[in-house]
Design a protein around this motif. Sequence first.
Motif, short mmCIF file in Angstrom:
data_model
loop_
_atom_site.label_atom_id
_atom_site.label_comp_id
_atom_site.label_asym_id
_atom_site.label_seq_id
_atom_site.Cartn_x
_atom_site.Cartn_y
_atom_site.Cartn_z
N ASP A 61 74.20 18.84 47.90
CA ASP A 61 75.14 19.39 46.91
C ASP A 61 76.34 20.06 47.58
O ASP A 61 76.69 21.20 47.27
CB ASP A 61 74.42 20.41 46.01
N GLY A 62 76.92 19.35 48.56
CA GLY A 62 78.14 19.85 49.19
C GLY A 62 77.92 20.81 50.35
O GLY A 62 78.86 21.23 51.00
N THR A 164 61.93 -0.90 49.09
CA THR A 164 63.25 -1.16 48.48
C THR A 164 64.15 0.07 48.54
O THR A 164 65.29 0.03 48.12
CB THR A 164 63.11 -1.57 47.01
N ARG A 165 63.63 1.17 49.01
CA ARG A 165 64.31 2.47 49.12
C ARG A 165 64.51 3.16 47.77
O ARG A 165 65.23 4.14 47.64
CB ARG A 165 65.67 2.32 49.84
N ALA A 166 63.87 2.63 46.72
CA ALA A 166 64.01 3.21 45.38
C ALA A 166 63.53 4.66 45.37
O ALA A 166 62.39 4.95 45.75
CB ALA A 166 63.21 2.39 44.38
N ASN A 167 64.42 5.55 44.93
CA ASN A 167 64.10 6.98 44.76
C ASN A 167 63.71 7.72 46.03
O ASN A 167 63.25 8.87 45.97
CB ASN A 167 62.99 7.19 43.71
N VAL A 168 63.90 7.10 47.19
CA VAL A 168 63.50 7.77 48.44
C VAL A 168 64.35 9.01 48.66
O VAL A 168 63.83 10.11 48.88
CB VAL A 168 63.60 6.81 49.65
N ASP A 169 65.68 8.84 48.58
CA ASP A 169 66.54 10.02 48.74
C ASP A 169 66.26 11.05 47.66
O ASP A 169 66.25 12.25 47.92
CB ASP A 169 68.03 9.62 48.69
N LYS A 170 66.03 10.56 46.45
CA LYS A 170 65.82 11.47 45.32
C LYS A 170 64.68 12.47 45.59
O LYS A 170 64.85 13.67 45.36
CB LYS A 170 65.51 10.67 44.05
N PHE A 172 63.33 13.55 48.39
CA PHE A 172 63.62 14.53 49.44
C PHE A 172 64.67 15.54 48.98
O PHE A 172 64.55 16.74 49.21
CB PHE A 172 64.07 13.83 50.73
N PHE A 173 65.70 15.05 48.30
CA PHE A 173 66.77 15.95 47.86
C PHE A 173 66.31 16.86 46.72
O PHE A 173 66.63 18.04 46.69
CB PHE A 173 68.02 15.16 47.47
N ASP A 174 65.54 16.30 45.78
CA ASP A 174 65.03 17.15 44.68
C ASP A 174 64.12 18.24 45.23
O ASP A 174 64.16 19.38 44.77
CB ASP A 174 64.26 16.30 43.65
N MET A 176 64.27 19.52 48.27
CA MET A 176 65.12 20.52 48.96
C MET A 176 65.79 21.45 47.95
O MET A 176 65.94 22.64 48.22
CB MET A 176 66.19 19.82 49.80
N ARG A 177 66.17 20.92 46.80
CA ARG A 177 66.78 21.77 45.77
C ARG A 177 65.78 22.83 45.29
O ARG A 177 66.14 23.98 45.06
CB ARG A 177 67.25 20.93 44.58
N GLU A 178 64.53 22.42 45.14
CA GLU A 178 63.50 23.38 44.72
C GLU A 178 63.27 24.45 45.79
O GLU A 178 63.11 25.62 45.48
CB GLU A 178 62.19 22.66 44.40
N ILE A 179 63.26 24.01 47.05
CA ILE A 179 63.06 24.96 48.15
C ILE A 179 64.23 25.94 48.18
O ILE A 179 64.04 27.15 48.31
CB ILE A 179 62.96 24.21 49.51
#
Length: 209
Positions: A61-62, A164-170, A172-174, A176-179
């Motif tokens: 997120d920037g 297929t990499r589906a939702n892989v970034d999601k 980890f990033f989600d 991290m947002r919770e952390i």
Amino acid sequence: TKTMAASKNKNQSSLVLHKVIMVGSGGVGKSALTLQFMYDEFVEDYEPTKADSYRKKVVLDGEEVQIDILDTAGQEDYAAIRDNYFRSGEGFLLVFSITEHESFTATAEFREQILRVKAEEDKIPLLVVGNKSDLEERRQVPVEEARSKAEEWGVQYVETSAKTRANVDKVFFDLMREIRAKKMSENKDKNGKKSGKNKKSFKERCCLL
């Protein structure tokens, strides 16, 4: 040049570090997810030898942050080792394979272990991840079943495919947002009411009674 090098190191170390632990039965694709996130490649046959740690700089997120991923091998039969891993983590990806119902059942036990080790913490950042979503024809765990379990636990359920990499970034990033949200609210408490201290002394008083 010396000061430049020093400031570069300082910059690296001053980045916020979010510590993620991969948890789940053997063969569900914890390493495949980790390696896909780290290096954008799918590793089909990963030798599950030992726990491996990875670190990567990402933009959340920037904001530039570092993510530290501990990929546990599932062979941590020694409870003490496993407990140490869980203690060191700030957030958890609880992974099972949608093609193997047993691995889904096992998530409850892993979650219990995490809650036990992190007993003094309120809400533990955790996502339930159903991996191998590309193998729909071999699905053994219905989406509804996994989703209702995650709802019961008050966490998010996401299906991924390391292939297929589906939702892989999601995931980890989600996570991290919770952390990050947890750290921010803890800092607020620290700077504000020092509620942590009150809570602890209240707990101690309970014990005395």
